[in-house]
Write an enzyme that holds these catalytic residues in place. Structure first.
Site, mmCIF file in Angstrom:
data_model
loop_
_atom_site.group_PDB
_atom_site.id
_atom_site.type_symbol
_atom_site.label_atom_id
_atom_site.label_comp_id
_atom_site.label_asym_id
_atom_site.label_seq_id
_atom_site.Cartn_x
_atom_site.Cartn_y
_atom_site.Cartn_z
ATOM 1 N N GLY A 37 0.813 -1.206 0.000
ATOM 2 C CA GLY A 37 0.000 0.000 0.000
ATOM 3 C C GLY A 37 0.850 1.262 0.000
ATOM 4 O O GLY A 37 2.058 1.228 0.255
ATOM 5 N N ALA A 74 -3.341 -8.533 3.216
ATOM 6 C CA ALA A 74 -3.023 -9.880 2.726
ATOM 7 C C ALA A 74 -1.916 -9.797 1.694
ATOM 8 O O ALA A 74 -1.653 -8.732 1.122
ATOM 9 C CB ALA A 74 -4.256 -10.532 2.096
ATOM 10 N N TYR A 140 -2.159 -19.895 -1.790
ATOM 11 C CA TYR A 140 -3.002 -18.719 -1.523
ATOM 12 C C TYR A 140 -4.456 -19.138 -1.335
ATOM 13 O O TYR A 140 -5.119 -18.729 -0.372
ATOM 14 C CB TYR A 140 -2.875 -17.720 -2.678
ATOM 15 C CG TYR A 140 -3.833 -16.556 -2.595
ATOM 16 C CD1 TYR A 140 -3.681 -15.573 -1.628
ATOM 17 C CD2 TYR A 140 -4.894 -16.441 -3.488
ATOM 18 C CE1 TYR A 140 -4.561 -14.503 -1.554
ATOM 19 C CE2 TYR A 140 -5.778 -15.372 -3.425
ATOM 20 C CZ TYR A 140 -5.606 -14.404 -2.458
ATOM 21 O OH TYR A 140 -6.481 -13.350 -2.376
ATOM 22 N N ARG A 208 -12.110 -15.080 -17.471
ATOM 23 C CA ARG A 208 -12.168 -14.586 -16.105
ATOM 24 C C ARG A 208 -13.442 -13.756 -15.901
ATOM 25 O O ARG A 208 -13.970 -13.163 -16.835
ATOM 26 C CB ARG A 208 -10.947 -13.703 -15.783
ATOM 27 C CG ARG A 208 -9.609 -14.443 -15.827
ATOM 28 C CD ARG A 208 -9.496 -15.463 -14.718
ATOM 29 N NE ARG A 208 -8.212 -16.140 -14.694
ATOM 30 C CZ ARG A 208 -7.948 -17.300 -15.290
ATOM 31 N NH1 ARG A 208 -8.906 -17.905 -15.990
ATOM 32 N NH2 ARG A 208 -6.774 -17.858 -15.189
#
Length: 304
Positions: A37, A74, A140, A208
């Site tokens: 971030g 995460a 993951y 997707r």
């Protein structure tokens, strides 16, 4: 009325959520280690605490006077999670457990967190619905599934209100194309601007379900509303229910953006890549009372 704790609030999804919360007049504390971030994304009204979600004392301090938690911190790179099994596991699963336990100790504060479509694994051409048996094929995905189980168990044992939202492929403004976490849309847009070819792994016919970040934020907020109405362990997809191939995605960008088409190069398929991914939006509509409002074409047009 207390503040909201947003872990990972300086990240891509997080900073959009923080802006939405502040925009309706809510107080926000952001806990972020700034490994992915960026502090400059955050409005001055948000209080930033720089630190690790694995630090139980720090999380507990951020929760003093809080009304609830959005836990977004995460490591979301599937490749990095496969390369750094223990490090990613500590952040993704142990970090989530730290937040869940702190919320329990603070008086069962509601916790909403993103899970992932990765929990489904390779479902073939089936539409991924929440009643399917999860079968993750990546560390993951396995860690995200573990987070879901712990959230459900803590609700059963202690009454902790939780919502796990299985996000599909999120895109939108503010996604860094140079980040290891960047999605394909951010990279395609960057390629067009730089005059670089798209590089597709395999034939480009993999599909997707792309969901715009604004719809994801709406889902996160709606999940907190549902937990306030009735404490529970909520689980649902956040998706559009529609999928598009990467070749068609590139062609849509070319059509919307005009000019010469961006060249496409094909590299070898990546081992373990999921061929098709599309979610069922039925439970999202039933549980959260909303559907994804932004089509891929509309979302892409806003980014050009």
């Amino acid at each position: 009325m207390g503040h909201w704790l947003v872990t990972g609030g300086a990240g891509f999804i997080g900073h959009h959520l923080v802006q939405a919360l502040l925009g309706r007049g809510d107080g926000v504390v952001v806990l972020d280690d700034l490994s992915a971030g960026r502090a400059e994304r955050l409005p001055a009204e948000a209080r930033l605490v720089t630190g690790d979600v694995q630090d139980a004392a720090l999380v507990a301090g951020c929760l003093r006077g809080a009304r609830g938690v959005f836990h977004l911190a995460a490591i979301v790179s599937v490749e990095r999670c496969a390369q750094d099994l223990l490090g990613a596991h500590r952040v993704n699963l142990a970090g989530t457990l730290t937040v869940l336990d702190a919320a329990r100790r603070a008086g069962n504060l509601p916790v909403v967190f993103p899970s992932s479509a990765a929990v489904y694994g390779d479902a073939g051409e089936r539409t991924c619905a929440e009643d399917m048996a999860p079968a993750p094929i990546s560390p993951y995905g396995a860690d995200k599934l573990g987070c879901e189980h712990h959230a459900r168990i803590l609700h059963g044992l202690h009454g902790l209100p939780t919502a796990a939202l299985r996000l599909f492929n999120v895109y939108g403004p503010g996604q860094d194309p140079h980040s290891p976490y960047a999605g394909v849309i951010a990279r395609f847009l960057d390629n067009r601007r730089a005059g670089r070819p798209h590089v597709l792994h395999g034939d480009g016919l993999q599909t997707r379900d792309f969901v715009e970040v604004g719809d994801v934020v709406r889902a996160l907020l709606a999940a907190q509303d549902r937990l306030a109405e009735k404490p529970r362990a909520l689980l649902c997809n956040v998706c559009t229910g529609r999928s598009i191939s990467l070749l068609d995605l590139a062609a849509t960008l070319d059509r919307l953006g005009g000019g010469a088409p961006t060249p496409i190069r094909h590299g070898p398929a990546r081992p373990g890549d999921i061929r098709h991914s599309r979610g069922s939006a039925a439970r999202m509509e039933a549980s959260l009372g909303l559907r994804a409002a932004t089509t891929v074409e509309t979302g892409l047009a806003r980014l050009l």
